[in-house]
Design an enzyme around this catalytic site. Structure first.
Site, PDB file in Angstrom:
ATOM      1  N   ASP B   9       0.866  -1.184   0.000  1.00 41.23           N
ATOM      2  CA  ASP B   9       0.000   0.000   0.000  1.00 41.23           C
ATOM      3  C   ASP B   9       0.904   1.236   0.000  1.00 41.23           C
ATOM      4  OD1 ASP B   9      -1.922   1.891   0.331  1.00 41.23           O
ATOM      5  OD2 ASP B   9      -2.478   1.335   2.375  1.00 41.23           O
ATOM      6  N   ASP B 103      -3.035   2.510  -5.857  1.00 39.30           N
ATOM      7  CA  ASP B 103      -1.959   2.543  -4.860  1.00 39.30           C
ATOM      8  C   ASP B 103      -1.890   1.285  -3.991  1.00 39.30           C
ATOM      9  OD1 ASP B 103      -4.270   3.011  -3.491  1.00 39.30           O
ATOM     10  OD2 ASP B 103      -3.595   4.804  -2.448  1.00 39.30           O
ATOM     11  N   GLU B 104      -2.522   0.221  -4.422  1.00 38.68           N
ATOM     12  CA  GLU B 104      -2.513  -1.018  -3.630  1.00 38.68           C
ATOM     13  C   GLU B 104      -2.413  -2.233  -4.542  1.00 38.68           C
ATOM     14  OE1 GLU B 104      -5.334  -2.051  -0.261  1.00 38.68           O
ATOM     15  OE2 GLU B 104      -6.037  -0.064  -0.825  1.00 38.68           O
TER      16      GLU B 104
END
Lengths: 80, 410
Positions: B9, B103-104
């Site tokens: 993350d 973003d993960e």
């Protein structure tokens, strides 16, 4: 379409590395690049654009290199 | 053999990218916002979060929490480029990478360990170092036997953390963990579990499954498994993802619109964006939907129309959308418009038997070719010439670095 001011930039091209701007000329003044703070690429149609966020210690500039016509433009300027 | 899953993350992703880009913003409370005047905060830096600034707040709400909050208009292309590069780095360690959002991501490194890397921590440290070196960004990493626990582990230390939950530690970790800490248990489910006297994952895991099934239906069983830290869901790489079920675009307007002609201009633009993306990936759809959010922000409207045949020409989509619009009376000015094509058919490129249809398809193909070469909206319907904002300006949660979900954002 991205608009910018065409500018003169001194660059170091090194095999296997991305081009590194060293100085650029704006309003007849030479600005030394102290740090390239960020780099990213995008495309307008098939034309790649290499974006360099650089600082001369006084302001932040976004320079764009177009490998198609080997041109540099100043796209954005921001006083720190 | 137990699986080894890594969850990555990126920490305050958009805000961190802006702080790297502009050294003057480092260490300061900043919030990344959109370019539209009616934007909300898309990400707050950790410095801003300390004051209570959160994603989704209006600028006014953010400034109320932190008077010195610095607002930065985001640059979506910078974020999509960075995300794509990071995902590409992940593929150096395993082909099993599931991009969860911009973003993960999850990585299944079970088989990378046996021959190449001795421990998953080594992959985690290598990735952290490469991301830091290339972009100056930090990320939090969780390592565990499944996706549920890997995400949980990643959330435990932020920013720049690395947490490992080993198979032998699972029951100890879960015993006193609040149920709300599990991904997938929101406020409403938490309150319903609390009513049953369930507050921790340990209690959830021991609770009779029969009662959970009665209270929660089919997810009752899944909840019991989650309480025990069990999650068999695989890491699904892009090429194995289910085919998308629809292609859609929406936009928040700069100002509320009441005039039909003004609304139509934006519907034509959205129809062109949907049609172009559908044609690029050779899909066509039989159902066209129109979504409208009204000026009060609370009231919305959605209606769909299923056609006789599959379409992907922008003007066909536009015509269907107009007929939906004309079938209703707008109760208020319009704030947001959305157009969607669903009921999809893949890999269809069939030339019509009718001359006019064939010519229309050839014109669309010529326009697409020009726009592919010179950029979106280089050639466009004359009705769009006066539209101030063209193209997508928001990164959708469904954005992916490749395939039909890879929407080119401005």
């Amino acid at each position: 379409m991205m608009q910018g001011i065409p500018i003169r930039v001194a660059v170091i091209f090194e095999p296997g590395k991305k081009a590194m701007p060293v100085w650029f000329q704006l309003n007849r003044r030479q600005h030394k690049v102290l740090e390239t703070t960020y780099f990213w690429k995008d495309k307008v149609g098939e034309t790649p654009h290499f974006h360099y966020a650089v600082t001369d210690g006084e302001a932040l500039y976004e320079l764009i290199f177009s490998p198609v016509d080997q041109s540099w433009t100043l796209y954005r300027q921001q006083t720190e | 053999m137990p699986r080894v899953i890594i969850h990555i993350d990126m920490n305050a992703f958009f805000a961190s990218v802006e702080q790297q880009t502009n050294p003057a913003l480092r260490g300061k409370p900043i919030a990344v916002i959109g370019s539209n005047g009616r934007t909300v905060i898309t990400t707050a830096s950790y410095e801003a979060r300390k004051y209570g600034v959160k994603t989704g707040m209006t600028i006014w709400e953010g400034k109320k929490q932190c008077r010195d909050l610095i607002l930065v208009v985001g640059d979506n292309r910078k974020y999509t480029y960075t995300s794509s590069r990071i995902v590409s780095m992940m593929h150096d360690y395993t082909p099993l990478v599931e991009v969860y959002s911009i973003d993960e991501a999850f990585l299944d490194v079970t088989y990378s360990l046996r021959y190449i890397y001795n421990a998953p921590e080594r992959i985690a440290y290598l990735l952290k170092a490469r991301i830091k070196e290339s972009f100056g960004l930090t990320c939090s990493i969780g390592i565990a036997p499944n996706k549920l626990l890997a995400k949980l582990a990643g959330e435990m230390r932020k920013p720049d953390g690395l947490t490992v939950i080993r198979p032998e530690d699972v029951s100890r970790v879960m015993e006193n963990l609040p149920v709300k800490d599990l991904c997938g248990i929101g406020g409403r489910t938490e309150r319903r579990l609390n009513v049953l006297g369930i507050y921790t994952c340990g209690q959830l895991g021991r609770f009779p499954v029969k009662i959970l099934r009665e209270k929660f239906g089919i997810i009752g069983e899944r909840l019991a498994q989650m309480g025990k830290g069990i999650d068999d869901s695989p890491v699904v790489p892009a090429e194995e993802e289910n085919e998308v079920k629809s292609v859609g675009h929406s936009m928040t307007l700069r100002q509320d619109l009441s005039d039909r002609d003004d609304i139509l201009k934006y519907l034509l633009q959205l129809s062109e964006m949907v049609g172009r993306r559908a044609r690029r990936y050779s899909v066509s759809g039989k159902t066209v939907s129109l979504y409208i959010r009204f000026a009060d922000y609370l009231t919305s409207f959605g209606k769909q129309k299923t056609l006789q045949r599959h379409i992907n020409q922008s003007d066909d989509i536009y015509r269907a959308v107009i007929s939906i619009l004309d079938s209703v009376e707008l109760s208020q000015p319009v704030r947001l418009l959305g157009v969607r094509l669903s009921n999809l058919n893949y890999h269809t490129e069939q030339l019509s038997l009718f001359e006019e249809e064939r010519r229309k398809a050839l014109v669309a193909k010529a326009m697409d070719t020009i726009n592919d070469k010179f950029g979106d909206f280089s050639i466009l319907f004359a009705g769009l010439l006066k539209n101030e904002e063209k193209g997508s300006r928001v990164i959708s949660p469904a954005w992916r670095p490749q395939g039909i979900r890879n929407v080119h954002v401005q």
